[in-house]
Design an enzyme around this catalytic site. Structure first.
Site, PDB file in Angstrom:
ATOM      1  N   ARG A 193      -3.302 -23.694 -23.470  1.00 60.76           N
ATOM      2  CA  ARG A 193      -4.024 -22.421 -23.353  1.00 60.76           C
ATOM      3  C   ARG A 193      -4.378 -21.966 -24.758  1.00 60.76           C
ATOM      4  NH1 ARG A 193      -2.515 -17.199 -19.902  1.00 60.76           N
ATOM      5  NH2 ARG A 193      -3.418 -18.601 -18.359  1.00 60.76           N
ATOM      6  N   ARG A 195       2.893 -16.561 -15.924  1.00 61.73           N
ATOM      7  CA  ARG A 195       2.728 -17.408 -14.760  1.00 61.73           C
ATOM      8  C   ARG A 195       2.311 -18.824 -15.081  1.00 61.73           C
ATOM      9  NH1 ARG A 195       2.516 -13.098 -13.061  1.00 61.73           N
ATOM     10  NH2 ARG A 195       1.121 -12.727 -14.754  1.00 61.73           N
ATOM     11  N   LYS A 203       0.202 -22.340 -39.715  1.00 59.90           N
ATOM     12  CA  LYS A 203       0.036 -22.924 -41.060  1.00 59.90           C
ATOM     13  C   LYS A 203      -1.387 -23.438 -41.267  1.00 59.90           C
ATOM     14  CE  LYS A 203       4.733 -24.777 -41.010  1.00 59.90           C
ATOM     15  NZ  LYS A 203       5.463 -26.054 -40.944  1.00 59.90           N
ATOM     16  N   HIS A 257     -10.599 -21.632 -16.274  1.00 59.94           N
ATOM     17  CA  HIS A 257      -9.159 -21.687 -16.002  1.00 59.94           C
ATOM     18  C   HIS A 257      -8.989 -22.520 -14.730  1.00 59.94           C
ATOM     19  CE1 HIS A 257      -5.044 -20.729 -15.656  1.00 59.94           C
ATOM     20  NE2 HIS A 257      -5.069 -19.431 -15.809  1.00 59.94           N
TER      21      HIS A 257
HETATM   22  C1  NCD Z   1      -5.295 -15.083 -15.730  1.00 53.73           C
HETATM   23  C2  NCD Z   1      -5.747 -15.622 -17.073  1.00 53.73           C
HETATM   24  O1  NCD Z   1      -4.912 -15.913 -17.930  1.00 53.73           O
HETATM   25  O2  NCD Z   1      -6.947 -15.796 -17.207  1.00 53.73           O
HETATM   26  N1  NCD Z   1      -3.904 -15.124 -15.568  1.00 53.73           N
HETATM   27  C3  NCD Z   1      -3.335 -16.239 -15.050  1.00 53.73           C
HETATM   28  O3  NCD Z   1      -3.398 -17.304 -15.615  1.00 53.73           O
HETATM   29  N2  NCD Z   1      -2.769 -16.149 -13.847  1.00 53.73           N
HETATM   30  C4  NCD Z   1      -5.850 -13.764 -15.404  1.00 53.73           C
HETATM   31  C5  NCD Z   1      -5.650 -12.646 -16.389  1.00 53.73           C
HETATM   32  O4  NCD Z   1      -5.031 -12.808 -17.433  1.00 53.73           O
HETATM   33  O5  NCD Z   1      -6.143 -11.569 -16.072  1.00 53.73           O
END
Ligand code: NCD
Length: 307
Positions: free
Chosen positions: A101, A51, A80, A129
Site C-alpha cells: 500500500r 483492515r 532514508k 484497490h
Molecule cells: C479503504 C482504503 O484504504 O481505500 N479502506 C480499506 O482498505 N478497507 C477505504 C478508506 O480508507 O476509506
C-alpha cells in the site's frame, strides 16, 4: 509470474474461479490450513491501514504461511530515501509474495516491474484497490446470489475513493449493472472513470446529489468516507465531510433486500443505529475480505487446491 495491480488483471472467468475458491475456503477452512506452509508474505505498507494489512496477515496465517513487513513509511528505509524499486528487489529475497500500500498512484505497478515475486496492490493513492473490490464482489455475490442485473449506488467521495474506482472498473464487465453515483458536485468520479470506463463500456449510470431520492432504486448501497488525507485544503474537507449520513430514516426508503456495504473505516457516513439493520453488511464484508485474500494468495502462488 502474475501480479494483482488492477481488478482487470484478472478476466471475469478468473475472478469467478477466485470467488468460488473463496467460498470453498469459507465453508471448509480446515482443508486450507497448511496449503502455504513454509511460504512468506511481506506486507509493505507506506500508508495507514487496519483492515487491509491485518486481513492479509490473517489470510496468510490461515493458510499456514508466515508474515513479515512494515506498517508505515517511517519505519522502513523509505525514510532514508530508498526507492520502491530497490525495496521490492530486496523484499524479493525475503518473501514469496508481497502486498503493497502506497500513497502514490502507480507505486505497486512500479514495484511489479522490479519484483521477482508476485505483487498485490493493496491501495495506490486515490487510484485502485483491487483486493477491496474482490472483497466487495464476493460480498455482493454471497448475499444476493448474483453479480449481474442490479442497481448499485455509490455514495460519498467518488473522486478520491479508490475502492469506488476499482469497483466500477470491475463491475462494468457484468451484464445489466446500473450505477447511481451519489456525491456532491466536487466529489464526482474522475474523468477517466466517467469517460474511459462508464461511457466507453456503454454502462447505464446517473450522477445525482440526493441520497434520499436514490434510495428506493438501489439493490446495493456502497457508502464511502470522505478521504481527508487526499484533500488539498482542510476547509473543503470540513464543508464536505458530512454530506451524507445514512440513518434509520433513510433506510426506511430502501428496498427490503437492499444491502449496505462500506469498505471501512467509517467516520460519520453511517450512523451506528444502522448497524443492527439486517441489511447492514459492512462487518460481514470484512470477513469475506479474509477468504478472498486467501484465495488470491493461493492463486498468485499457484498453490494447488486441496481435494
Ligand atoms: C479503504 C482504503 O484504504 O481505500 N479502506 C480499506 O482498505 N478497507 C477505504 C478508506 O480508507 O476509506
Amino acid at each position: 509470474m502474475r501480479h494483482m495491480l488492477n481488478p482487470l488483471d484478472f478476466s471475469v472467468e478468473e475472478i469467478d474461479r477466485l470467488l468460488a475458491l473463496a467460498t470453498d475456503i469459507e465453508h471448509n477452512p480446515s482443508k486450507y490450513a497448511h496449503v502455504c506452509d513454509g511460504k512468506k508474505l511481506a506486507t509493505l505498507f507506506y500508508e495507514p491501514s487496519t483492515r487491509t494489512r491485518l486481513s492479509f496477515e490473517s489470510a496468510m496465517l490461515n493458510l499456514g504461511g508466515s508474515v513479515l513487513g512494515f506498517s508505515s513509511a517511517d519505519s522502513s528505509s523509505a525514510a532514508k530515501g530508498e526507492s520502491v524499486a530497490d525495496t521490492i528487489r530486496v523484499i524479493s529475497c525475503y518473501a514469496d509474495i508481497a502486498a503493497m500500500r502506497h500513497p502514490k498512484e502507480g507505486a505497486a505497478l512500479v514495484a511489479s516491474q522490479y519484483s521477482r515475486i508476485p505483487v498485490i496492490n493493496a491501495g495506490d493513492g486515490g487510484h485502485q484497490h483491487p483486493t477491496q473490490t474482490l472483497t466487495d464482489l464476493l460480498t455482493i455475490r454471497s448475499l444476493t446470489g448474483r453479480l449481474r442485473d442490479m442497481t448499485v449506488g455509490l455514495c460519498g467521495d467518488l473522486k478520491f475513493g479508490r475502492t469506488v474506482h476499482s469497483l466500477i472498473n470491475a463491475m462494468v464487465r457484468y451484464p445489466g449493472i446500473r450505477f447511481v453515483l451519489i456525491s456532491p458536485d466536487e466529489l464526482r468520479v474522475p474523468s477517466y472513470i466517467h469517460e474511459d470506463v462508464l461511457k466507453a463500456n456503454h454502462v447505464e449510470f446517473e450522477e445525482v446529489n440526493n441520497l434520499d431520492e436514490a434510495m428506493s432504486k438501489l439493490d446495493i448501497l456502497y457508502m464511502t468516507r470522505v478521504q481527508r488525507e487526499r484533500f488539498f485544503n482542510e476547509d473543503d474537507y470540513i464543508r464536505l465531510k458530512d454530506s451524507y449520513i445514512l440513518d434509520k430514516k433513510k433506510m426506511k426508503l430502501a428496498k427490503k433486500d437492499m444491502f449496505v456495504l462500506h469498505p471501512l473505516p467509517r467516520v460519520n457516513e453511517i450512523s451506528t443505529e444502522v448497524d443492527k439493520d439486517p441489511r447492514a453488511a459492512y462487518f460481514k464484508q470484512v470477513q469475506y475480505g479474509v477468504y478472498v485474500r486467501m484465495a488470491l494468495i493461493m492463486t498468485l502462488l499457484e498453490v494447488e487446491k486441496p481435494c
